[in-house]
Design a protein around this motif. Structure first.
Motif, short mmCIF file in Angstrom:
data_model
loop_
_atom_site.label_atom_id
_atom_site.label_comp_id
_atom_site.label_asym_id
_atom_site.label_seq_id
_atom_site.Cartn_x
_atom_site.Cartn_y
_atom_site.Cartn_z
N LEU A 51 37.64 43.79 57.53
CA LEU A 51 37.91 42.50 56.90
C LEU A 51 36.99 42.31 55.69
CD1 LEU A 51 39.98 40.36 57.68
CD2 LEU A 51 38.14 39.06 58.77
N GLY A 52 35.75 42.77 55.79
CA GLY A 52 34.83 42.68 54.67
C GLY A 52 35.28 43.54 53.50
N ARG A 53 35.82 44.72 53.79
CA ARG A 53 36.32 45.60 52.73
C ARG A 53 37.52 44.96 52.02
NH1 ARG A 53 34.87 51.13 52.92
NH2 ARG A 53 36.84 51.59 51.89
N VAL A 54 38.37 44.31 52.80
CA VAL A 54 39.53 43.64 52.22
C VAL A 54 39.07 42.51 51.31
CG1 VAL A 54 41.53 42.18 52.75
CG2 VAL A 54 41.11 44.25 54.09
N ARG A 55 38.10 41.74 51.76
CA ARG A 55 37.58 40.64 50.93
C ARG A 55 36.99 41.19 49.62
NH1 ARG A 55 34.77 38.55 54.42
NH2 ARG A 55 32.69 39.34 53.96
N ASP A 56 36.25 42.28 49.70
CA ASP A 56 35.67 42.88 48.49
C ASP A 56 36.78 43.29 47.51
OD1 ASP A 56 33.16 42.54 49.54
OD2 ASP A 56 32.94 44.61 50.21
N LEU A 57 37.84 43.91 48.03
CA LEU A 57 38.94 44.33 47.16
C LEU A 57 39.62 43.12 46.53
CD1 LEU A 57 40.95 46.28 45.92
CD2 LEU A 57 42.15 46.35 48.13
N LEU A 58 39.84 42.07 47.31
CA LEU A 58 40.48 40.87 46.78
C LEU A 58 39.61 40.21 45.71
CD1 LEU A 58 41.88 39.38 50.12
CD2 LEU A 58 43.24 40.24 48.20
N GLU A 59 38.31 40.22 45.90
CA GLU A 59 37.42 39.63 44.89
C GLU A 59 37.43 40.45 43.60
OE1 GLU A 59 33.77 39.35 47.05
OE2 GLU A 59 34.25 37.37 47.88
N GLU A 60 37.49 41.78 43.72
CA GLU A 60 37.60 42.61 42.53
C GLU A 60 38.93 42.37 41.82
OE1 GLU A 60 36.18 46.77 42.63
OE2 GLU A 60 35.73 46.40 44.73
N THR A 61 39.99 42.22 42.61
CA THR A 61 41.31 41.93 42.06
C THR A 61 41.31 40.60 41.32
OG1 THR A 61 42.35 43.18 43.85
CG2 THR A 61 43.75 41.65 42.64
N ARG A 62 40.67 39.61 41.91
CA ARG A 62 40.59 38.30 41.27
C ARG A 62 39.90 38.38 39.92
NH1 ARG A 62 38.52 33.68 39.85
NH2 ARG A 62 39.44 31.72 40.63
N ALA A 63 38.85 39.17 39.85
CA ALA A 63 38.12 39.31 38.58
C ALA A 63 39.03 39.89 37.49
CB ALA A 63 36.90 40.20 38.77
N VAL A 64 39.88 40.85 37.87
CA VAL A 64 40.81 41.45 36.90
C VAL A 64 41.84 40.42 36.45
CG1 VAL A 64 42.57 43.23 36.54
CG2 VAL A 64 40.49 43.77 37.82
N VAL A 65 42.40 39.66 37.41
CA VAL A 65 43.40 38.64 37.08
C VAL A 65 42.78 37.57 36.19
CG1 VAL A 65 44.92 36.86 38.01
CG2 VAL A 65 44.71 39.05 39.20
N ALA A 66 41.58 37.11 36.53
CA ALA A 66 40.91 36.06 35.76
C ALA A 66 40.62 36.51 34.33
CB ALA A 66 39.62 35.64 36.46
N ALA A 67 40.41 37.81 34.15
CA ALA A 67 40.12 38.35 32.81
C ALA A 67 41.39 38.58 31.99
CB ALA A 67 39.35 39.65 32.94
N GLY A 68 42.54 38.20 32.55
CA GLY A 68 43.80 38.35 31.82
C GLY A 68 44.50 39.65 32.08
N GLY A 69 44.13 40.35 33.16
CA GLY A 69 44.73 41.66 33.44
C GLY A 69 45.91 41.64 34.36
N TRP A 70 46.56 40.47 34.53
CA TRP A 70 47.73 40.39 35.42
C TRP A 70 49.01 40.34 34.61
CZ3 TRP A 70 51.22 36.25 35.46
CH2 TRP A 70 52.21 36.33 36.46
N CYS A 71 50.09 40.88 35.18
CA CYS A 71 51.41 40.76 34.56
C CYS A 71 52.46 40.53 35.64
CB CYS A 71 51.76 41.99 33.73
SG CYS A 71 52.12 43.49 34.70
N GLY A 72 53.53 39.90 35.25
CA GLY A 72 54.69 39.71 36.13
C GLY A 72 55.91 40.33 35.48
N GLY A 73 57.06 39.81 35.87
CA GLY A 73 58.28 40.24 35.19
C GLY A 73 58.90 41.52 35.68
N GLY A 74 58.44 42.07 36.79
CA GLY A 74 59.10 43.24 37.35
C GLY A 74 58.48 44.58 37.00
N ALA A 75 57.37 44.59 36.27
CA ALA A 75 56.73 45.86 35.91
C ALA A 75 55.43 46.03 36.70
CB ALA A 75 56.42 45.89 34.41
N TRP A 76 55.14 47.26 37.05
CA TRP A 76 53.85 47.54 37.67
C TRP A 76 52.73 47.26 36.68
CZ3 TRP A 76 53.57 52.68 40.90
CH2 TRP A 76 54.45 52.59 41.99
N PHE A 77 52.95 47.75 35.44
CA PHE A 77 51.93 47.62 34.41
C PHE A 77 52.57 47.27 33.07
CE2 PHE A 77 50.46 50.98 37.35
CZ PHE A 77 49.36 50.32 37.89
N THR A 78 51.77 46.71 32.18
CA THR A 78 52.16 46.53 30.79
C THR A 78 51.19 47.33 29.92
OG1 THR A 78 50.85 44.49 30.64
CG2 THR A 78 53.21 44.26 31.11
N VAL A 79 51.67 47.77 28.77
CA VAL A 79 50.84 48.55 27.85
C VAL A 79 50.91 47.92 26.46
CG1 VAL A 79 51.02 50.72 29.11
CG2 VAL A 79 52.75 50.14 27.42
#
Length: 203
Positions: A51-79
């Motif tokens: 559970l601690g490892r999951v929380r760590d991963l989620l917190e790292e993910t949040r940092a990426v999203v907060a920095a503008g690294g998230w995308c939607g629209g049906g793509a895994w990634f944008t370039v």
């Protein structure tokens, strides 16, 4: 000629004398560090560690999203193209973009976590991504006003694939915003914290 019959007796006396000296002056006989394997975790300890490892991963993910690294629209990634425009990566491109060394403009929730797990300089694993996906899926259910399962629950792989698809559909909804995604990740992080506190309080 050595009397072999007297050797065991002499050896025993030396061992006894050494024990007495060690008992009287322990500071002069520092024991060597124990480099043996650690005792295996109990089921409860292993569960809390996961559970601690999951929380760590989620917190790292949040940092990426907060920095503008998230995308939607049906793509895994944008370039980002050389002219500065951002486009959705094709499915064929996305497999190469999983590498943390590849340059991406953004990633969906699952894509972000996969890149973190594929980074050799980071701790998360693919198993952590599946567990984090479970918590995000339950947080999504809570956000919609439905009941959810307790945190840290294990699911069969067939269920996990279905849950992954529902999370991906939520991520790719046309109305989805960065604020929505941050709220979802925060809810999933809270689930892991509450689950760990409850488990420790019950012991």
């Amino acid at each position: 000629m050595v009397d072999t019959d007297r050797r065991p007796t002499a050896t025993s006396w030396r061992a006894l004398l050494l024990r007495v000296r060690e008992a009287l002056t322990p500071e002069a006989y520092e024991r060597a560090p124990d480099y043996g394997p650690d005792a295996p975790d109990s089921d409860r300890e292993a569960w809390l560690r996961q559970l601690g490892r999951v929380r760590d991963l989620l917190e790292e993910t949040r940092a990426v999203v907060a920095a503008g690294g998230w995308c939607g629209g049906g793509a895994w990634f944008t370039v980002r193209e050389p002219n500065g425009t951002v486009r959705a990566a094709s499915l064929a491109e996305s497999f190469a973009l999983r590498s943390p060394r590849a340059q991406v403009a953004g990633g969906c929730l699952v894509g972000i976590m996969i890149r973190l797990a594929d980074d050799p300089d980071r701790v998360p694993t693919t198993a952590d991504v599946w567990r984090a996906t479970d918590e995000l899926r339950e947080a999504m259910h809570e956000r919609l006003g439905h009941d959810s399962y307790p945190p840290g629950r294990a699911y069969p792989m067939t269920q996990r694939r279905a849950r992954l698809r529902s999370l991906t559909a939520w991520n790719d909804a046309p109305e989805r915003t960065q604020a929505d995604v941050l709220d979802l990740v925060d809810r999933a992080i809270s689930r892991t914290i509450v689950g760990a506190v409850r488990e420790r309080s019950a012991s």
